[in-house]
Write a protein that holds these residues in place. Structure first.
Motif, PDB file in Angstrom:
ATOM      1  N   ALA A 109      30.568  45.337  35.221  1.00 25.32           N
ATOM      2  CA  ALA A 109      29.117  45.654  34.428  1.00 25.32           C
ATOM      3  C   ALA A 109      29.060  44.787  33.377  1.00 25.32           C
ATOM      4  CB  ALA A 109      28.904  46.950  34.439  1.00 25.32           C
ATOM      5  N   LYS A 110      30.266  44.783  32.263  1.00 24.36           N
ATOM      6  CA  LYS A 110      30.299  44.093  31.103  1.00 24.36           C
ATOM      7  C   LYS A 110      30.111  42.640  31.071  1.00 24.36           C
ATOM      8  CE  LYS A 110      32.724  44.153  26.759  1.00 24.36           C
ATOM      9  NZ  LYS A 110      33.926  44.811  25.931  1.00 24.36           N
ATOM     10  N   TYR A 111      31.118  42.117  32.106  1.00 20.48           N
ATOM     11  CA  TYR A 111      31.145  40.803  32.041  1.00 20.48           C
ATOM     12  C   TYR A 111      30.286  39.922  32.938  1.00 20.48           C
ATOM     13  CZ  TYR A 111      34.912  41.866  28.928  1.00 20.48           C
ATOM     14  OH  TYR A 111      35.619  42.070  27.562  1.00 20.48           O
ATOM     15  N   ALA A 112      30.369  40.462  34.059  1.00 20.07           N
ATOM     16  CA  ALA A 112      29.575  39.743  35.206  1.00 20.07           C
ATOM     17  C   ALA A 112      28.190  39.542  35.070  1.00 20.07           C
ATOM     18  CB  ALA A 112      29.859  40.466  36.512  1.00 20.07           C
ATOM     19  N   GLU A 113      27.504  38.782  35.955  1.00 25.39           N
ATOM     20  CA  GLU A 113      26.286  38.261  35.980  1.00 25.39           C
ATOM     21  C   GLU A 113      25.530  39.630  36.414  1.00 25.39           C
ATOM     22  OE1 GLU A 113      24.875  35.699  34.963  1.00 25.39           O
ATOM     23  OE2 GLU A 113      26.588  34.229  34.621  1.00 25.39           O
ATOM     24  N   PRO A 114      24.107  39.893  35.961  1.00 26.20           N
ATOM     25  CA  PRO A 114      23.333  40.835  36.684  1.00 26.20           C
ATOM     26  C   PRO A 114      23.252  40.772  38.163  1.00 26.20           C
ATOM     27  CG  PRO A 114      22.337  39.876  34.462  1.00 26.20           C
ATOM     28  CD  PRO A 114      23.370  39.165  35.035  1.00 26.20           C
ATOM     29  N   GLY A 115      23.339  41.698  38.777  1.00 23.21           N
ATOM     30  CA  GLY A 115      23.144  41.916  40.250  1.00 23.21           C
ATOM     31  C   GLY A 115      24.232  41.112  40.881  1.00 23.21           C
ATOM     32  N   ILE A 116      25.403  41.127  40.331  1.00 19.60           N
ATOM     33  CA  ILE A 116      26.574  40.765  40.890  1.00 19.60           C
ATOM     34  C   ILE A 116      26.881  41.809  42.214  1.00 19.60           C
ATOM     35  CG2 ILE A 116      28.112  41.910  39.600  1.00 19.60           C
ATOM     36  CD1 ILE A 116      30.225  39.578  40.117  1.00 19.60           C
ATOM     37  N   VAL A 117      27.577  41.054  43.389  1.00 18.95           N
ATOM     38  CA  VAL A 117      27.361  42.181  44.546  1.00 18.95           C
ATOM     39  C   VAL A 117      29.153  42.696  44.237  1.00 18.95           C
ATOM     40  CG1 VAL A 117      28.032  42.156  47.072  1.00 18.95           C
ATOM     41  CG2 VAL A 117      26.272  40.683  46.172  1.00 18.95           C
ATOM     42  N   MET A 118      29.149  43.766  44.352  1.00 23.57           N
ATOM     43  CA  MET A 118      30.577  44.825  44.245  1.00 23.57           C
ATOM     44  C   MET A 118      30.873  45.357  45.453  1.00 23.57           C
ATOM     45  SD  MET A 118      30.060  46.291  40.296  1.00 23.57           S
ATOM     46  CE  MET A 118      28.809  47.437  40.896  1.00 23.57           C
ATOM     47  N   TYR A 119      32.182  45.383  45.681  1.00 27.81           N
ATOM     48  CA  TYR A 119      32.671  45.854  46.984  1.00 27.81           C
ATOM     49  C   TYR A 119      34.031  46.604  46.456  1.00 27.81           C
ATOM     50  CZ  TYR A 119      33.064  46.192  51.900  1.00 27.81           C
ATOM     51  OH  TYR A 119      32.840  46.377  53.451  1.00 27.81           O
ATOM     52  N   LEU A 120      34.371  47.651  47.075  1.00 26.76           N
ATOM     53  CA  LEU A 120      35.605  48.488  46.674  1.00 26.76           C
ATOM     54  C   LEU A 120      36.658  48.462  47.893  1.00 26.76           C
ATOM     55  CD1 LEU A 120      37.201  50.332  44.637  1.00 26.76           C
ATOM     56  CD2 LEU A 120      36.033  52.051  45.536  1.00 26.76           C
ATOM     57  N   VAL A 121      37.694  48.165  47.565  1.00 25.43           N
ATOM     58  CA  VAL A 121      38.878  47.942  48.480  1.00 25.43           C
ATOM     59  C   VAL A 121      39.834  48.934  48.473  1.00 25.43           C
ATOM     60  CG1 VAL A 121      40.393  46.628  50.116  1.00 25.43           C
ATOM     61  CG2 VAL A 121      38.236  45.668  49.294  1.00 25.43           C
ATOM     62  N   GLY A 122      40.137  50.024  49.452  1.00 24.88           N
ATOM     63  CA  GLY A 122      41.381  50.711  49.170  1.00 24.88           C
ATOM     64  C   GLY A 122      42.647  50.068  49.952  1.00 24.88           C
ATOM     65  N   SER A 123      43.531  49.384  49.359  1.00 23.20           N
ATOM     66  CA  SER A 123      44.583  48.575  49.938  1.00 23.20           C
ATOM     67  C   SER A 123      45.723  49.689  50.180  1.00 23.20           C
ATOM     68  CB  SER A 123      44.981  47.552  49.126  1.00 23.20           C
ATOM     69  OG  SER A 123      45.822  47.957  47.992  1.00 23.20           O
ATOM     70  N   LYS A 124      46.710  48.947  51.112  1.00 22.27           N
ATOM     71  CA  LYS A 124      48.041  49.085  51.525  1.00 22.27           C
ATOM     72  C   LYS A 124      47.949  50.773  52.489  1.00 22.27           C
ATOM     73  CE  LYS A 124      49.993  47.460  47.221  1.00 22.27           C
ATOM     74  NZ  LYS A 124      50.816  47.711  46.046  1.00 22.27           N
ATOM     75  N   ILE A 125      46.794  50.899  53.190  1.00 18.67           N
ATOM     76  CA  ILE A 125      46.769  51.989  54.220  1.00 18.67           C
ATOM     77  C   ILE A 125      47.701  52.043  55.112  1.00 18.67           C
ATOM     78  CG2 ILE A 125      44.311  52.300  53.985  1.00 18.67           C
ATOM     79  CD1 ILE A 125      43.750  50.615  56.527  1.00 18.67           C
ATOM     80  N   ASP A 126      48.524  50.790  55.282  1.00 20.51           N
ATOM     81  CA  ASP A 126      49.866  51.057  56.264  1.00 20.51           C
ATOM     82  C   ASP A 126      50.809  51.981  55.695  1.00 20.51           C
ATOM     83  OD1 ASP A 126      51.899  49.064  54.365  1.00 20.51           O
ATOM     84  OD2 ASP A 126      49.695  48.484  54.614  1.00 20.51           O
ATOM     85  N   LYS A 127      50.715  52.195  54.100  1.00 18.57           N
ATOM     86  CA  LYS A 127      51.665  53.372  53.898  1.00 18.57           C
ATOM     87  C   LYS A 127      51.098  54.799  53.896  1.00 18.57           C
ATOM     88  CE  LYS A 127      53.451  52.002  49.711  1.00 18.57           C
ATOM     89  NZ  LYS A 127      53.384  51.262  48.352  1.00 18.57           N
ATOM     90  N   ALA A 128      50.782  55.101  55.125  1.00 20.04           N
ATOM     91  CA  ALA A 128      50.017  56.420  55.320  1.00 20.04           C
ATOM     92  C   ALA A 128      50.805  57.564  54.773  1.00 20.04           C
ATOM     93  CB  ALA A 128      49.863  56.550  56.815  1.00 20.04           C
ATOM     94  N   GLY A 129      52.078  57.740  55.148  1.00 17.06           N
ATOM     95  CA  GLY A 129      52.944  58.809  54.460  1.00 17.06           C
ATOM     96  C   GLY A 129      52.708  58.866  52.957  1.00 17.06           C
ATOM     97  N   ASN A 169      28.039  37.529  53.043  1.00 15.29           N
ATOM     98  CA  ASN A 169      26.667  37.821  53.695  1.00 15.29           C
ATOM     99  C   ASN A 169      25.518  38.608  52.659  1.00 15.29           C
ATOM    100  OD1 ASN A 169      27.436  36.921  56.006  1.00 15.29           O
ATOM    101  ND2 ASN A 169      27.882  38.652  56.921  1.00 15.29           N
ATOM    102  N   LYS A 170      26.117  39.281  51.949  1.00 19.10           N
ATOM    103  CA  LYS A 170      25.155  39.979  50.941  1.00 19.10           C
ATOM    104  C   LYS A 170      24.588  38.917  50.015  1.00 19.10           C
ATOM    105  CE  LYS A 170      22.949  43.347  48.898  1.00 19.10           C
ATOM    106  NZ  LYS A 170      21.480  43.907  49.634  1.00 19.10           N
ATOM    107  N   ILE A 171      25.617  37.935  49.562  1.00 11.85           N
ATOM    108  CA  ILE A 171      25.130  36.943  48.328  1.00 11.85           C
ATOM    109  C   ILE A 171      24.315  35.977  49.223  1.00 11.85           C
ATOM    110  CG2 ILE A 171      26.079  35.072  47.245  1.00 11.85           C
ATOM    111  CD1 ILE A 171      28.614  36.938  46.722  1.00 11.85           C
ATOM    112  N   ILE A 172      24.418  35.679  50.418  1.00 12.69           N
ATOM    113  CA  ILE A 172      23.523  34.641  50.835  1.00 12.69           C
ATOM    114  C   ILE A 172      22.081  35.309  51.221  1.00 12.69           C
ATOM    115  CG2 ILE A 172      23.339  33.012  53.088  1.00 12.69           C
ATOM    116  CD1 ILE A 172      26.346  32.961  53.113  1.00 12.69           C
ATOM    117  N   GLU A 173      22.064  36.649  51.401  1.00  9.23           N
ATOM    118  CA  GLU A 173      20.801  37.290  51.768  1.00  9.23           C
ATOM    119  C   GLU A 173      20.072  37.255  50.319  1.00  9.23           C
ATOM    120  OE1 GLU A 173      21.998  40.561  53.438  1.00  9.23           O
ATOM    121  OE2 GLU A 173      22.716  39.929  55.570  1.00  9.23           O
TER     122      GLU A 173
END
Length: 207
Positions: A109-129, A169-173
């Motif tokens: 929010a501080k450094y990016a352009e206004p309206g930037i598309v943000m996407y949150l990824v939870g990684s390493k779901i193969d480590k289920a245990g 896709n969101k950016i192009i739209e």
């Protein structure tokens, strides 16, 4: 096909704490490789280019993998300029990694352009245990910041392409994100609003 310098260009950043899985996600998406021997912390900024077709039209995707260490923060902040999308990555097996994400949303929010598309990824779901963060917690955090959300595994390939496809896709739209003139207008408007807020705050202070 349009020459490379005429192809629409999309700039995406991958940000998040060190060892959250940003580089593994990028390498799996761009080169379809998963190499545990290369799973070392990024120094400064790594960079990849990927060609892709959207609606039959060629695009160039510029991908910046930024370091998560504090000592590189001033270096990476300059890379936010002109970025149209930001993929924020945390490790579902590391609670501290997840709890730091409000900070990373704040960085965006501080450094990016206004309206930037943000996407949150939870990684390493193969480590289920070893999971310490639920999918529901990740989705709630993403919703709070107006971001998309998915959990993924660079090791198994599960959902690796999803965040990139959704963000592109969101950016192009969004014409304002694809037209440099509209981007500049949006940036200038945001600066003027910020200055107006500063003036108002200053006036309140004086009174």
């Amino acid at each position: 096909m349009a020459p490379p310098d005429k192809e629409p260009t999309i700039k995406l950043l991958l940000i998040g704490p060190s060892n959250s899985g940003k580089t593994a996600l990028l390498l799996r998406y761009v080169d379809d490789i998963f190499d545990t021997d290369s799973a070392t912390a990024t120094i400064g900024v790594d960079f990849r280019v990927k060609k892709l077709s959207v609606g039959g039209k060629p695009h160039r995707l510029l991908l910046f993998d930024t370091a998560g260490q504090e000592r590189f923060r001033t270096l990476t902040s300059s890379y936010y300029r002109n970025a149209q999308g930001c993929i924020l990555v945390y490790d579902v097996s590391n609670r501290e990694s997840f709890l730091s994400m409000d900070h990373w949303f704040g960085e965006c929010a501080k450094y990016a352009e206004p309206g930037i598309v943000m996407y949150l990824v939870g990684s390493k779901i193969d480590k289920a245990g070893a999971r310490t963060v639920t999918a529901e917690e990740g989705k709630a955090l993403a919703d709070r910041h107006g971001a998309g959300f998915v959990e993924a595994s660079s090791k198994t390939r599960e959902n690796v392409r999803t965040p990139f496809i959704d963000v592109v896709n969101k950016i192009i739209e969004t014409p304002e994100l694809m037209d440099p003139k509209l981007t500049k207008k949006r940036r200038d408007t945001a600066i003027n609003i910020g200055q107006d807020q500063d003036d108002t705050a200053g006036a309140a202070c004086v009174c």
